[in-house]
Design a protein around this motif. Structure first.
Motif, PDB file in Angstrom:
ATOM      1  N   VAL A   1     -42.699 -53.947  -4.238  1.00  0.00           N
ATOM      2  CA  VAL A   1     -42.741 -53.755  -2.792  1.00  0.00           C
ATOM      3  C   VAL A   1     -41.358 -53.453  -2.243  1.00  0.00           C
ATOM      4  O   VAL A   1     -40.369 -54.062  -2.635  1.00  0.00           O
ATOM      5  CB  VAL A   1     -43.340 -55.013  -2.093  1.00  0.00           C
ATOM      6  CG1 VAL A   1     -42.553 -56.263  -2.424  1.00  0.00           C
ATOM      7  CG2 VAL A   1     -43.426 -54.812  -0.595  1.00  0.00           C
ATOM      8  N   ASN A   2     -41.322 -52.472  -1.347  1.00  0.00           N
ATOM      9  CA  ASN A   2     -40.074 -52.089  -0.682  1.00  0.00           C
ATOM     10  C   ASN A   2     -40.326 -51.993   0.820  1.00  0.00           C
ATOM     11  O   ASN A   2     -41.317 -51.402   1.252  1.00  0.00           O
ATOM     12  CB  ASN A   2     -39.576 -50.737  -1.200  1.00  0.00           C
ATOM     13  CG  ASN A   2     -39.123 -50.797  -2.645  1.00  0.00           C
ATOM     14  OD1 ASN A   2     -38.114 -51.415  -2.961  1.00  0.00           O
ATOM     15  ND2 ASN A   2     -39.876 -50.158  -3.531  1.00  0.00           N
ATOM     16  N   VAL A   3     -39.451 -52.591   1.606  1.00  0.00           N
ATOM     17  CA  VAL A   3     -39.569 -52.568   3.058  1.00  0.00           C
ATOM     18  C   VAL A   3     -38.377 -51.828   3.644  1.00  0.00           C
ATOM     19  O   VAL A   3     -37.218 -52.105   3.290  1.00  0.00           O
ATOM     20  CB  VAL A   3     -39.624 -54.000   3.631  1.00  0.00           C
ATOM     21  CG1 VAL A   3     -39.669 -53.955   5.153  1.00  0.00           C
ATOM     22  CG2 VAL A   3     -40.835 -54.749   3.085  1.00  0.00           C
ATOM     23  N   ASP A   4     -38.657 -50.858   4.520  1.00  0.00           N
ATOM     24  CA  ASP A   4     -37.599 -50.080   5.158  1.00  0.00           C
ATOM     25  C   ASP A   4     -37.292 -50.619   6.554  1.00  0.00           C
ATOM     26  O   ASP A   4     -38.112 -51.310   7.160  1.00  0.00           O
ATOM     27  CB  ASP A   4     -38.014 -48.610   5.255  1.00  0.00           C
ATOM     28  CG  ASP A   4     -38.177 -47.966   3.882  1.00  0.00           C
ATOM     29  OD1 ASP A   4     -37.367 -48.280   2.984  1.00  0.00           O
ATOM     30  OD2 ASP A   4     -39.117 -47.160   3.722  1.00  0.00           O
ATOM     31  N   LYS A   5     -36.125 -50.269   7.052  1.00  0.00           N
ATOM     32  CA  LYS A   5     -35.689 -50.767   8.359  1.00  0.00           C
ATOM     33  C   LYS A   5     -36.494 -50.188   9.511  1.00  0.00           C
ATOM     34  O   LYS A   5     -36.450 -50.710  10.625  1.00  0.00           O
ATOM     35  CB  LYS A   5     -34.202 -50.459   8.554  1.00  0.00           C
ATOM     36  CG  LYS A   5     -33.290 -51.211   7.582  1.00  0.00           C
ATOM     37  CD  LYS A   5     -31.829 -50.890   7.835  1.00  0.00           C
ATOM     38  CE  LYS A   5     -30.919 -51.666   6.873  1.00  0.00           C
ATOM     39  NZ  LYS A   5     -29.487 -51.345   7.094  1.00  0.00           N
ATOM     40  N   ASP A   6     -37.217 -49.088   9.255  1.00  0.00           N
ATOM     41  CA  ASP A   6     -37.979 -48.453  10.342  1.00  0.00           C
ATOM     42  C   ASP A   6     -39.366 -49.060  10.523  1.00  0.00           C
ATOM     43  O   ASP A   6     -40.203 -48.536  11.257  1.00  0.00           O
ATOM     44  CB  ASP A   6     -38.102 -46.946  10.093  1.00  0.00           C
ATOM     45  CG  ASP A   6     -38.873 -46.620   8.817  1.00  0.00           C
ATOM     46  OD1 ASP A   6     -39.229 -47.558   8.085  1.00  0.00           O
ATOM     47  OD2 ASP A   6     -39.104 -45.418   8.563  1.00  0.00           O
ATOM     48  N   GLY A   7     -39.618 -50.184   9.839  1.00  0.00           N
ATOM     49  CA  GLY A   7     -40.903 -50.852  10.010  1.00  0.00           C
ATOM     50  C   GLY A   7     -42.002 -50.316   9.123  1.00  0.00           C
ATOM     51  O   GLY A   7     -43.192 -50.571   9.378  1.00  0.00           O
ATOM     52  N   THR A   8     -41.632 -49.589   8.073  1.00  0.00           N
ATOM     53  CA  THR A   8     -42.612 -49.112   7.113  1.00  0.00           C
ATOM     54  C   THR A   8     -42.336 -49.758   5.753  1.00  0.00           C
ATOM     55  O   THR A   8     -41.268 -50.312   5.519  1.00  0.00           O
ATOM     56  CB  THR A   8     -42.571 -47.580   6.958  1.00  0.00           C
ATOM     57  OG1 THR A   8     -41.275 -47.185   6.467  1.00  0.00           O
ATOM     58  CG2 THR A   8     -42.832 -46.900   8.304  1.00  0.00           C
ATOM     59  N   ALA A   9     -43.308 -49.680   4.879  1.00  0.00           N
ATOM     60  CA  ALA A   9     -43.156 -50.277   3.553  1.00  0.00           C
ATOM     61  C   ALA A   9     -43.996 -49.514   2.541  1.00  0.00           C
ATOM     62  O   ALA A   9     -44.941 -48.800   2.897  1.00  0.00           O
ATOM     63  CB  ALA A   9     -43.571 -51.746   3.581  1.00  0.00           C
ATOM     64  N   SER A  10     -43.637 -49.665   1.278  1.00  0.00           N
ATOM     65  CA  SER A  10     -44.451 -49.113   0.193  1.00  0.00           C
ATOM     66  C   SER A  10     -44.754 -50.244  -0.773  1.00  0.00           C
ATOM     67  O   SER A  10     -43.914 -51.119  -1.006  1.00  0.00           O
ATOM     68  CB  SER A  10     -43.704 -47.981  -0.521  1.00  0.00           C
ATOM     69  OG  SER A  10     -42.514 -48.458  -1.122  1.00  0.00           O
ATOM     70  N   PHE A  11     -45.954 -50.227  -1.319  1.00  0.00           N
ATOM     71  CA  PHE A  11     -46.369 -51.300  -2.210  1.00  0.00           C
ATOM     72  C   PHE A  11     -47.206 -50.730  -3.345  1.00  0.00           C
ATOM     73  O   PHE A  11     -48.210 -50.055  -3.111  1.00  0.00           O
ATOM     74  CB  PHE A  11     -47.186 -52.331  -1.423  1.00  0.00           C
ATOM     75  CG  PHE A  11     -47.681 -53.495  -2.244  1.00  0.00           C
ATOM     76  CD1 PHE A  11     -46.880 -54.081  -3.223  1.00  0.00           C
ATOM     77  CD2 PHE A  11     -48.951 -54.012  -2.050  1.00  0.00           C
ATOM     78  CE1 PHE A  11     -47.334 -55.157  -3.980  1.00  0.00           C
ATOM     79  CE2 PHE A  11     -49.418 -55.088  -2.800  1.00  0.00           C
ATOM     80  CZ  PHE A  11     -48.597 -55.650  -3.770  1.00  0.00           C
ATOM     81  N   SER A  12     -46.771 -50.988  -4.579  1.00  0.00           N
ATOM     82  CA  SER A  12     -47.508 -50.553  -5.760  1.00  0.00           C
ATOM     83  C   SER A  12     -47.928 -51.781  -6.557  1.00  0.00           C
ATOM     84  O   SER A  12     -47.187 -52.765  -6.613  1.00  0.00           O
ATOM     85  CB  SER A  12     -46.642 -49.641  -6.633  1.00  0.00           C
ATOM     86  OG  SER A  12     -46.253 -48.484  -5.927  1.00  0.00           O
ATOM     87  N   TYR A  13     -49.103 -51.717  -7.166  1.00  0.00           N
ATOM     88  CA  TYR A  13     -49.575 -52.852  -7.956  1.00  0.00           C
ATOM     89  C   TYR A  13     -50.668 -52.392  -8.912  1.00  0.00           C
ATOM     90  O   TYR A  13     -51.125 -51.234  -8.864  1.00  0.00           O
ATOM     91  CB  TYR A  13     -50.103 -53.976  -7.055  1.00  0.00           C
ATOM     92  CG  TYR A  13     -51.260 -53.586  -6.172  1.00  0.00           C
ATOM     93  CD1 TYR A  13     -52.583 -53.812  -6.563  1.00  0.00           C
ATOM     94  CD2 TYR A  13     -51.031 -53.002  -4.923  1.00  0.00           C
ATOM     95  CE1 TYR A  13     -53.643 -53.474  -5.742  1.00  0.00           C
ATOM     96  CE2 TYR A  13     -52.091 -52.654  -4.102  1.00  0.00           C
ATOM     97  CZ  TYR A  13     -53.387 -52.890  -4.508  1.00  0.00           C
ATOM     98  OH  TYR A  13     -54.426 -52.538  -3.694  1.00  0.00           O
ATOM     99  N   CYS A  14     -51.069 -53.288  -9.794  1.00  0.00           N
ATOM    100  CA  CYS A  14     -52.110 -53.000 -10.778  1.00  0.00           C
ATOM    101  C   CYS A  14     -53.317 -53.912 -10.570  1.00  0.00           C
ATOM    102  O   CYS A  14     -53.191 -55.003 -10.020  1.00  0.00           O
ATOM    103  CB  CYS A  14     -51.579 -53.215 -12.195  1.00  0.00           C
ATOM    104  SG  CYS A  14     -50.319 -52.026 -12.718  1.00  0.00           S
ATOM    105  N   GLU A  15     -54.448 -53.450 -11.062  1.00  0.00           N
ATOM    106  CA  GLU A  15     -55.678 -54.244 -10.994  1.00  0.00           C
ATOM    107  C   GLU A  15     -56.399 -54.193 -12.337  1.00  0.00           C
ATOM    108  O   GLU A  15     -56.503 -53.133 -12.961  1.00  0.00           O
ATOM    109  CB  GLU A  15     -56.606 -53.694  -9.909  1.00  0.00           C
ATOM    110  CG  GLU A  15     -57.936 -54.433  -9.822  1.00  0.00           C
ATOM    111  CD  GLU A  15     -58.890 -53.777  -8.846  1.00  0.00           C
ATOM    112  OE1 GLU A  15     -59.755 -54.486  -8.311  1.00  0.00           O
ATOM    113  OE2 GLU A  15     -58.773 -52.563  -8.608  1.00  0.00           O
ATOM    114  N   ASP A  16     -56.883 -55.336 -12.760  1.00  0.00           N
ATOM    115  CA  ASP A  16     -57.695 -55.442 -13.963  1.00  0.00           C
ATOM    116  C   ASP A  16     -59.141 -55.653 -13.530  1.00  0.00           C
ATOM    117  O   ASP A  16     -59.481 -56.698 -12.969  1.00  0.00           O
ATOM    118  CB  ASP A  16     -57.212 -56.626 -14.809  1.00  0.00           C
ATOM    119  CG  ASP A  16     -58.011 -56.816 -16.086  1.00  0.00           C
ATOM    120  OD1 ASP A  16     -59.025 -56.113 -16.265  1.00  0.00           O
ATOM    121  OD2 ASP A  16     -57.625 -57.671 -16.901  1.00  0.00           O
TER     122      ASP A  16
END
Length: 213
Positions: free
Chosen positions: A142-157
């Protein structure tokens, strides 16, 4: 729809394989093992009461979840993880309720993500199908930017999760394959009026090498 993005399963008695994607892209992949750090939730309860204006999540006892998501120690990143957990369960509640416009998931999804999720849930509704079993989520980035947006990557089994036909209670127990492991990438924004990280876009890929054990 890309939440269980690309839940590859047989949703017709005819063995026609349908890719049920939630919010976004290709197919589902599985998770990477978490570290030994404290996790946000492990084998978490399926239901959560409404709080701070958030919708209640009420799921049946035959659904269980493990979120192998270590805490980061950063308030904003941990809130992305927590809100993403609720958004995942909210989509499953829509499937359980057989309601493609269930208010709970619409609280956490907007725009393209909401539209693709609606189609994903409707696919289950059209086939009079629900879900049962257990899900495991891992390898969060997870990465959060100062402009109030974020990106999130993950896996699922999805190896122990199955489709259940509601009219007959028949459970479609499929074998575990590479496609049982799904990778997801979501783009989010902070909705200050609700105090929630809302998913705007979600892309998934099943059989992801990154997520295979």
């Amino acid at each position: 729809m890309n939440r269980r993005t690309a839940f590859l399963t047989t949703l017709a008695v005819t063995t026609t394989a349908l890719t049920l994607t939630a919010c976004g892209s290709e197919e589902p992949d599985a998770p990477a093992k978490g570290s030994g750090k404290e996790t946000l939730s492990t084998a978490s309860a399926s239901s959560a009461p409404a709080s701070d204006g958030r919708p209640a999540i009420d799921l049946p006892s035959d659904l269980s979840y493990t979120f192998d998501w270590p805490k980061t120690g950063d308030k904003e990143r941990d809130s992305v993880l927590a809100d993403s957990e609720q958004s995942i369960k909210a989509v499953d509640q829509a499937i359980v309720n057989q309601n493609a416009l269930d208010k709970a998931y619409l609280y956490y999804y907007e725009g393209e993500a909401a539209s693709t999720t609606e189609k994903f849930v409707q696919n289950y509704v059209d086939h009079k199908a629900g879900i049962t079993g257990s899900y495991r989520f891992y390898a969060p980035e997870v990465n959060v930017d100062k402009d109030g947006t974020a990106s999130f990557s993950y896996c699922e089994d999805q190896g122990k999760a199955y489709v259940k036909y509601l009219e007959t209670d028949k459970i479609e127990e499929t074998e575990v394959t590479a496609k049982s492991y799904v990778s997801y990438h979501t783009s989010l924004r902070r909705d200050e009026s609700k105090g929630v990280w809302v998913i705007q876009e979600i892309v998934s890929q099943s059989g992801s090498k990154k997520c295979r054990p």
